[in-house]
Write an enzyme that holds these catalytic residues in place. Structure first.
Site, PDB file in Angstrom:
ATOM      1  N   LYS A  94      -1.402   9.369   6.183  1.00 19.83           N
ATOM      2  CA  LYS A  94      -1.446   8.077   6.866  1.00 19.83           C
ATOM      3  C   LYS A  94      -2.069   8.344   8.236  1.00 19.83           C
ATOM      4  O   LYS A  94      -1.373   8.637   9.205  1.00 19.83           O
ATOM      5  CB  LYS A  94      -0.026   7.516   7.014  1.00 19.83           C
ATOM      6  CG  LYS A  94       0.061   6.164   7.704  1.00 19.83           C
ATOM      7  CD  LYS A  94      -0.226   5.015   6.777  1.00 19.83           C
ATOM      8  CE  LYS A  94       0.039   3.678   7.475  1.00 19.83           C
ATOM      9  NZ  LYS A  94      -0.243   2.537   6.594  1.00 19.83           N
ATOM     10  N   ASP A 140       6.558   4.454   6.775  1.00 19.24           N
ATOM     11  CA  ASP A 140       5.467   4.699   5.830  1.00 19.24           C
ATOM     12  C   ASP A 140       5.143   6.187   5.758  1.00 19.24           C
ATOM     13  O   ASP A 140       4.966   6.748   4.671  1.00 19.24           O
ATOM     14  CB  ASP A 140       4.215   3.916   6.241  1.00 19.24           C
ATOM     15  CG  ASP A 140       4.381   2.424   6.092  1.00 19.24           C
ATOM     16  OD1 ASP A 140       5.411   1.988   5.531  1.00 19.24           O
ATOM     17  OD2 ASP A 140       3.484   1.682   6.542  1.00 19.24           O
ATOM     18  N   ASN A 160       0.035  -6.130  -7.247  1.00 22.90           N
ATOM     19  CA  ASN A 160       1.430  -5.968  -6.844  1.00 22.90           C
ATOM     20  C   ASN A 160       2.049  -7.341  -6.598  1.00 22.90           C
ATOM     21  O   ASN A 160       1.542  -8.131  -5.797  1.00 22.90           O
ATOM     22  CB  ASN A 160       1.521  -5.126  -5.566  1.00 22.90           C
ATOM     23  CG  ASN A 160       2.966  -4.851  -5.176  1.00 22.90           C
ATOM     24  OD1 ASN A 160       3.850  -4.796  -6.034  1.00 22.90           O
ATOM     25  ND2 ASN A 160       3.218  -4.675  -3.898  1.00 22.90           N
ATOM     26  N   GLU A 205      -3.651   6.649   2.863  1.00 25.79           N
ATOM     27  CA  GLU A 205      -3.309   5.229   2.984  1.00 25.79           C
ATOM     28  C   GLU A 205      -3.909   4.659   4.258  1.00 25.79           C
ATOM     29  O   GLU A 205      -3.682   5.166   5.355  1.00 25.79           O
ATOM     30  CB  GLU A 205      -1.788   5.033   3.001  1.00 25.79           C
ATOM     31  CG  GLU A 205      -1.419   3.554   3.059  1.00 25.79           C
ATOM     32  CD  GLU A 205       0.049   3.298   3.360  1.00 25.79           C
ATOM     33  OE1 GLU A 205       0.376   2.168   3.769  1.00 25.79           O
ATOM     34  OE2 GLU A 205       0.861   4.238   3.224  1.00 25.79           O
ATOM     35  N   GLY A 206      -4.679   3.603   4.100  1.00 29.53           N
ATOM     36  CA  GLY A 206      -5.245   2.930   5.253  1.00 29.53           C
ATOM     37  C   GLY A 206      -4.187   2.130   5.995  1.00 29.53           C
ATOM     38  O   GLY A 206      -2.988   2.239   5.729  1.00 29.53           O
ATOM     39  N   VAL A 207      -4.637   1.337   6.943  1.00 32.57           N
ATOM     40  CA  VAL A 207      -3.711   0.506   7.714  1.00 32.57           C
ATOM     41  C   VAL A 207      -4.178  -0.932   7.630  1.00 32.57           C
ATOM     42  O   VAL A 207      -5.364  -1.225   7.806  1.00 32.57           O
ATOM     43  CB  VAL A 207      -3.629   0.989   9.188  1.00 32.57           C
ATOM     44  CG1 VAL A 207      -4.997   1.038   9.830  1.00 32.57           C
ATOM     45  CG2 VAL A 207      -2.672   0.124   9.999  1.00 32.57           C
ATOM     46  N   GLY A 208      -3.253  -1.844   7.306  1.00 26.37           N
ATOM     47  CA  GLY A 208      -3.631  -3.243   7.175  1.00 26.37           C
ATOM     48  C   GLY A 208      -4.624  -3.448   6.050  1.00 26.37           C
ATOM     49  O   GLY A 208      -4.495  -2.883   4.963  1.00 26.37           O
ATOM     50  N   LYS A 215       0.824  -1.217   0.000  1.00 34.17           N
ATOM     51  CA  LYS A 215       0.000   0.000   0.000  1.00 34.17           C
ATOM     52  C   LYS A 215       0.855   1.262   0.000  1.00 34.17           C
ATOM     53  O   LYS A 215       0.545   2.228  -0.694  1.00 34.17           O
ATOM     54  CB  LYS A 215      -0.927   0.012   1.220  1.00 34.17           C
ATOM     55  CG  LYS A 215      -2.010  -1.032   1.225  1.00 34.17           C
ATOM     56  CD  LYS A 215      -3.029  -0.785   2.319  1.00 34.17           C
ATOM     57  CE  LYS A 215      -2.413  -0.670   3.710  1.00 34.17           C
ATOM     58  NZ  LYS A 215      -1.701  -1.900   4.125  1.00 34.17           N
ATOM     59  N   THR A 216       1.913   1.265   0.795  1.00 35.42           N
ATOM     60  CA  THR A 216       2.757   2.456   0.875  1.00 35.42           C
ATOM     61  C   THR A 216       3.477   2.703  -0.439  1.00 35.42           C
ATOM     62  O   THR A 216       3.570   3.846  -0.912  1.00 35.42           O
ATOM     63  CB  THR A 216       3.770   2.326   2.023  1.00 35.42           C
ATOM     64  OG1 THR A 216       3.080   2.131   3.255  1.00 35.42           O
ATOM     65  CG2 THR A 216       4.625   3.581   2.131  1.00 35.42           C
TER      66      THR A 216
END
Length: 263
Positions: A55, A72, A193, A133-136, A33-34
């Protein structure tokens, strides 16, 4: 049943500065994601837009020159063209590299939605385009009664899904896409990816993903990233579909569901 709206304290209101950009989520943690978010910021800057990474919650820091740094957050700050501090890009950073709700408990802190949304309102004034950007994954708990999906709804941006190409990615992608759409959010597209360079039947999996994501969700593929030894923003951006990205970013304003305004 998955709710189609955020929890009450995250209900979106009409903003004075609409947020433009996208919300980047993934099929899981460690799917890139990053890297993708930084590449999107780089691409946006190339279009002449002031781009800012965001973030909202970051877990895992290292000590550099006596300061706690989240890699990140730093990557997003460096990839964007707006001049921002780490604190502006990542308003809530925690030391432990674990689930954010757990990291917050370890530090006797809470993940305050008001802090996140205030920081997002600030970025809406500082930049033309914000890449959040979300997390997980998409539904990571941030408190006892809300999660990252609620946050995505409150922010109200189109969602870009990063699919980590490895065994199980087709089901993970389709389930995440269903969760995004169940929340009433537009799924702007997905980016594949290559997280496993030795993945068997990679092309077959990609063909299935293209077919199913189009058939079920009308979600286009925005790029396919190979395994890169040095996934710098420019190198990653070179594998993104510029024409498809223009369709995403040229239609990002969502008048009734952007950031909430202070009351």
């Amino acid at each position: 049943m998955i709710p189609s709206h955020p929890t009450p304290f995250l209900m979106p209101l009409q903003p004075s500065h609409p947020l433009h950009g996208c919300f980047v989520t993934g099929t899981d943690t460690a799917v890139g994601k990053t890297q993708v978010s930084a590449a999107l910021l780089h691409w946006c800057a190339q279009q002449g837009w002031r781009s800012a990474g965001f973030k909202p919650v970051a877990a895992g820091t290292t000590r550099i020159d006596g300061q706690s740094v989240n890699e990140d957050v730093q990557a997003l700050r460096q990839a964007g063209s707006a001049r921002l501090t780490d604190a502006e890009v990542g308003p809530l950073q925690f030391e432990a590299a674990c689930a954010p709700q757990i990291a917050a408990v370890l530090e006797d802190r809470s993940i305050d939605p008001a802090t996140i949304l205030s920081a997002a309102r600030h970025l809406a004034r500082c930049a033309d385009v914000v890449v959040v950007e979300g997390v997980g994954g998409f539904c990571v708990p941030l408190g006892p009664d809300w999660d990252t999906a609620d946050l995505a709804v409150a922010i109200g941006l189109p969602v870009i899904l990063v699919v980590g190409l490895r065994l199980g990615c087709i089901s993970h992608a389709l389930l995440t896409a269903e969760a995004i759409r169940a929340r009433g959010l537009p799924l702007a597209g997905w980016i594949a990816n290559t997280v496993d360079p030795d993945m068997a039947h990679r092309e077959g999996n990609l063909a299935s993903l293209r077919h199913e994501m189009t058939r079920r969700h009308q979600a286009p593929c925005l790029g396919v990233l190979p395994w890169l030894d040095a996934p710098k923003p420019a190198a990653v951006a070179a594998h993104l579909d510029a024409t498809a990205l223009h369709r995403v970013f040229d239609h990002t304003p969502l008048p009734s569901s952007c950031l909430l305004e202070s009351t």
